[in-house]
Design a protein around this motif. Structure first.
Motif, PDB file in Angstrom:
ATOM      1  N   TRP A 388      -0.247   8.272  22.599  1.00  0.00           N
ATOM      2  CA  TRP A 388       0.533   8.341  21.264  1.00  0.00           C
ATOM      3  C   TRP A 388       0.158   7.185  20.269  1.00  0.00           C
ATOM      4  CZ3 TRP A 388       6.703   7.301  20.340  1.00  0.00           C
ATOM      5  CH2 TRP A 388       6.617   7.890  19.383  1.00  0.00           C
ATOM      6  N   THR A 389      -0.039   6.359  20.852  1.00  0.00           N
ATOM      7  CA  THR A 389      -0.730   4.938  19.977  1.00  0.00           C
ATOM      8  C   THR A 389      -2.064   4.893  19.976  1.00  0.00           C
ATOM      9  OG1 THR A 389      -0.390   3.495  21.788  1.00  0.00           O
ATOM     10  CG2 THR A 389       1.492   3.969  20.137  1.00  0.00           C
ATOM     11  N   ALA A 390      -3.019   5.905  20.174  1.00  0.00           N
ATOM     12  CA  ALA A 390      -4.220   5.714  20.363  1.00  0.00           C
ATOM     13  C   ALA A 390      -4.913   5.456  18.756  1.00  0.00           C
ATOM     14  CB  ALA A 390      -5.046   7.045  20.729  1.00  0.00           C
ATOM     15  N   VAL A 391      -4.407   6.123  17.877  1.00  0.00           N
ATOM     16  CA  VAL A 391      -4.767   5.951  16.194  1.00  0.00           C
ATOM     17  C   VAL A 391      -4.500   4.474  16.052  1.00  0.00           C
ATOM     18  CG1 VAL A 391      -4.569   6.388  14.003  1.00  0.00           C
ATOM     19  CG2 VAL A 391      -4.600   8.264  15.622  1.00  0.00           C
ATOM     20  N   VAL A 392      -3.447   3.897  16.132  1.00  0.00           N
ATOM     21  CA  VAL A 392      -3.146   2.398  15.701  1.00  0.00           C
ATOM     22  C   VAL A 392      -3.985   1.609  16.468  1.00  0.00           C
ATOM     23  CG1 VAL A 392      -0.898   1.891  17.039  1.00  0.00           C
ATOM     24  CG2 VAL A 392      -1.721   0.888  14.829  1.00  0.00           C
ATOM     25  N   ARG A 393      -4.080   1.779  17.808  1.00  0.00           N
ATOM     26  CA  ARG A 393      -4.935   0.635  18.717  1.00  0.00           C
ATOM     27  C   ARG A 393      -6.307   0.861  18.357  1.00  0.00           C
ATOM     28  NH1 ARG A 393      -2.192  -0.501  23.619  1.00  0.00           N
ATOM     29  NH2 ARG A 393       0.018   0.505  23.795  1.00  0.00           N
ATOM     30  N   GLY A 394      -7.043   2.043  18.017  1.00  0.00           N
ATOM     31  CA  GLY A 394      -8.268   2.287  17.553  1.00  0.00           C
ATOM     32  C   GLY A 394      -8.547   1.590  16.229  1.00  0.00           C
ATOM     33  N   ALA A 395      -7.543   1.871  15.469  1.00  0.00           N
ATOM     34  CA  ALA A 395      -7.577   0.979  14.038  1.00  0.00           C
ATOM     35  C   ALA A 395      -7.704  -0.404  14.219  1.00  0.00           C
ATOM     36  CB  ALA A 395      -6.546   1.569  13.233  1.00  0.00           C
ATOM     37  N   LEU A 396      -6.934  -1.019  14.868  1.00  0.00           N
ATOM     38  CA  LEU A 396      -6.733  -2.502  15.200  1.00  0.00           C
ATOM     39  C   LEU A 396      -8.293  -2.952  15.648  1.00  0.00           C
ATOM     40  CD1 LEU A 396      -5.302  -5.150  14.922  1.00  0.00           C
ATOM     41  CD2 LEU A 396      -4.329  -4.602  17.150  1.00  0.00           C
ATOM     42  N   MET A 397      -8.811  -2.122  16.808  1.00  0.00           N
ATOM     43  CA  MET A 397     -10.151  -2.470  17.264  1.00  0.00           C
ATOM     44  C   MET A 397     -11.104  -2.429  16.342  1.00  0.00           C
ATOM     45  SD  MET A 397      -9.802  -0.444  20.875  1.00  0.00           S
ATOM     46  CE  MET A 397     -11.502  -0.671  21.355  1.00  0.00           C
ATOM     47  N   LYS A 398     -11.206  -1.651  15.382  1.00  0.00           N
ATOM     48  CA  LYS A 398     -12.293  -1.395  14.531  1.00  0.00           C
ATOM     49  C   LYS A 398     -12.090  -2.547  13.324  1.00  0.00           C
ATOM     50  CE  LYS A 398     -14.800   1.116  11.727  1.00  0.00           C
ATOM     51  NZ  LYS A 398     -16.303   1.984  11.926  1.00  0.00           N
ATOM     52  N   GLY A 399     -10.769  -2.636  12.965  1.00  0.00           N
ATOM     53  CA  GLY A 399     -10.541  -3.860  12.175  1.00  0.00           C
ATOM     54  C   GLY A 399     -11.364  -5.163  12.682  1.00  0.00           C
ATOM     55  N   LEU A 400     -10.777  -5.510  13.920  1.00  0.00           N
ATOM     56  CA  LEU A 400     -11.098  -6.618  14.570  1.00  0.00           C
ATOM     57  C   LEU A 400     -12.647  -6.779  14.671  1.00  0.00           C
ATOM     58  CD1 LEU A 400      -8.553  -6.987  17.385  1.00  0.00           C
ATOM     59  CD2 LEU A 400      -8.740  -8.736  15.386  1.00  0.00           C
ATOM     60  N   SER A 401     -13.341  -5.563  14.746  1.00  0.00           N
ATOM     61  CA  SER A 401     -14.886  -5.546  15.063  1.00  0.00           C
ATOM     62  C   SER A 401     -15.533  -6.021  13.694  1.00  0.00           C
ATOM     63  CB  SER A 401     -15.242  -4.188  15.435  1.00  0.00           C
ATOM     64  OG  SER A 401     -15.156  -3.486  14.505  1.00  0.00           O
ATOM     65  N   LYS A 402     -14.685  -5.764  12.696  1.00  0.00           N
ATOM     66  CA  LYS A 402     -15.412  -6.079  11.279  1.00  0.00           C
ATOM     67  C   LYS A 402     -15.356  -7.678  11.127  1.00  0.00           C
ATOM     68  CE  LYS A 402     -15.487  -2.007   8.585  1.00  0.00           C
ATOM     69  NZ  LYS A 402     -15.238  -1.289   7.328  1.00  0.00           N
TER      70      LYS A 402
END
Length: 581
Positions: A388-402
């Motif tokens: 259910w929270t895959a989108v927000v978790r993935g968005a945070l992962m992507k943002g951190l990677s930058k």
């Protein structure tokens, strides 16, 4: 340099916002501790109830204005008019804005966005409430010294097919809500895929494996496909098919159930809003989740206050539904999702290994089993943890990677272009390609020319992220006309709905209305400050002197947008963001 040793000026607090159609979520982390990623789960239930009230991984995307106050999320009860689904009105151009389900089963309490406020105001007010609550929560989670010294940077998610106008509106709403200018925008299905693939057992993934991701939420269902291109040093994937989506989420199960209940029991003398509220809560929290397709099972729905009526299945304040009745509620919604999944599998033109189900509706057992029975048995149907929270978790992962590249675990190496993108230029006349009637004589080159399209990229072509590619152009004009103040280039796009290919001309050979080719952006370089003597001059075939300006158009593709810049003598002018490719 390790993340622990980074300078104070490099430290940031990153907040990811999954701005959803029916529910929204927030996750946060510090770049100095990227391994600690936290989902906000406490939300206010009353206007003056403090930070806590309801414990949930997400909060409803709803608003109500009462007595000069803006109520949001769980503060909005089930009775009375309210604003919902207003996010979709930021992009009315999307064909999925209206579906058969939304026409057949509208929410009786939903106000149209223009009734009291525009979609932009509703989105801004909601995001403001979400940001204010998030920052209040952080004051209780982190020392004041950390909050004072650490810059906050926000990430917000958008649908992959959001138009440039909708994306600009989303960014403006987020900025007006106090989320700052340094705002990252990430596409929803890509964010979900990053988390879902990261959550999978790495030993079960091989290069060449293809996965379909189905993000089934309350309002919309979005799909996208990826093929694994590398495993080390990190998992890298390439888009295997363009995304698809439709408004057919789990909210329609609730609406269909309410419609069924009114038709079945609405004539009962004791029928009122309290009966509806209790019945809806039971269906939402229990029946919808436990139903697996067993037609012979019975499902108990509380209907307090209704008189016993064996003919209607009501006894002692309870209504008994049969499995067959529940299945009829599920059928129209599940059928649309299954069609989307089957269509996405076919679009990959590859052997698909698994369908990954994320989103709230994506966790539904009946939906999972129906999809499993409707596709090739060799394709697994999987529900990654925390779907259910895959989108927000993935968005945070992507943002951190930058901000902290060493934290990157999954990288989308390339995507498929959704449309044709290019610009109109002057080209040499080619009798095999051009109509004679479109040609004219160019005095500078001493030959026939035409105005036609130069396409940077064509629909379906792979594009890579963060790696700019360049196209070279030049403009010519007579010295006798004097120096120009600027040079400009229009960026154009063509949707190509029937996949007939990119047109040769801007008007597509149809007429002056553009033939479907649309203006996306204009890039401009100011030449007024350049001394006339520094402009390159050349003698034309006609013996006259001409100014010739050589420049590049530089294009860089990101998760949810494309940046264009006009480059003249090493200087970038007018960098603009346009829509997702």
């Amino acid at each position: 340099m390790s993340i622990e040793d980074e300078n104070e000026s490099d430290r940031k607090l990153l907040i990811a916002v999954d701005f959803g159609t029916t529910f929204s979520g927030v996750a946060w982390a510090q770049t100095r501790r990227p391994d600690v990623q936290t989902i906000i789960i406490q939300w206010p239930e009353t206007a003056n109830g403090g930070l806590e009230g309801v414990s949930s991984d997400k909060v409803p995307t709803e608003l109500r204005y009462e007595g000069g106050q803006c109520h949001w999320g769980f503060q909005v009860d089930d009775f009375g008019s309210r604003h919902q689904w207003f996010k979709l009105d930021l992009d009315p151009s999307q064909p999925r804005g209206v579906s058969d389900l939304s026409r057949q089963f509208p929410d009786q309490h939903a106000l149209p966005p223009s009734y009291t406020a525009s979609a932009e105001k509703l989105c801004t007010d909601y995001l403001t409430a979400l940001r204010t609550h998030t920052e209040q929560v952080l004051k209780h989670k982190l020392p004041q010294s950390v909050l004072r010294s650490t810059p906050i940077e926000y990430i917000i998610t958008v649908p992959a097919v959001w138009s440039d106008t909708a994306q600009a509106k989303t960014r403006a709403c987020a900025e007006n809500a106090g989320m700052g200018k340094a705002l990252q925008i990430i596409s929803e299905p890509e964010a979900a895929a990053i988390y879902a693939l990261h959550a999978m057992d790495p030993h079960s993934i091989q290069v060449g494996d293809t996965f379909v991701l189905c993000d089934a939420g309350g309002g919309t269902v979005d799909l996208i496909s990826y093929t694994v291109s590398a495993l080390k040093p990190i998992l890298q994937v390439e888009e295997a098919a363009m995304g698809s989506g439709r408004i057919c989420g789990s909210t329609f199960l609730n609406r269909i159930f309410q419609h069924f209940l009114v038709e079945k029991l609405g004539l009962n003398e004791e029928w009122d809003d309290e009966v509806v509220e209790d019945a809806m809560k039971r269906f939402e929290l229990v029946t919808k989740k436990v139903f697996r397709g067993e037609l012979n099972e019975e499902y108990v729905i509380p209907v307090p206050g209704l008189a016993d009526d064996p003919s209607q299945g009501v006894r002692r304040g309870k209504f008994r539904m049969t499995g067959t009745e529940v299945s009829k509620i599920f059928e129209p919604v599940v059928a649309e999702v299954v069609a989307l999944v089957r269509g996405q599998i076919a679009a990959t033109n590859k052997k698909v290994n698994a369908v990954l189900m994320v989103g709230g509706f994506g966790q539904n057992a009946y939906l999972r089993e129906t999809i499993r029975a409707s596709i090739d048995p060799s394709i697994e149907v999987m529900q990654p943890p925390n779907g259910w929270t895959a989108v927000v978790r993935g968005a945070l992962m992507k943002g951190l990677s930058k901000l902290a590249p060493t934290t990157e675990r999954v990288k989308v190496q390339s995507r498929s272009a959704r449309k044709h993108y290019g610009t109109e230029i002057m080209s040499k006349y080619d009798s095999a390609k051009h109509a004679k009637s479109s040609s004219f004589w160019d005095e500078y080159d001493g030959e026939s020319k035409v105005y036609d399209m130069s396409w940077f990229i064509t629909k379906g072509s792979p594009v890579t992220e963060d790696k700019a590619f360049v196209k070279h152009y030049h403009k010519v004009w007579k010295v006798a006309e004097g120096p120009r103040q600027s040079v400009a280039q229009d960026i154009l796009m063509y949707e190509d709905p029937h996949d007939t290919g990119a047109p040769v001309y801007k008007d597509g050979g149809v007429g002056r209305d553009g033939g479907g080719v649309k203006h996306l952006a204009r890039l401009t370089a100011d030449l007024s400050c350049i001394p006339t003597g520094e402009l390159e001059r050349r003698r034309g075939k006609d013996g006259r002197d001409y100014y010739v300006v050589y420049y590049d158009i530089e294009m860089t593709y990101y998760s949810a947008c494309t940046k264009y810049a006009l480059v003249y003598k090493g200087v970038r002018y007018d960098s603009v963001s346009a829509e997702y490719v």
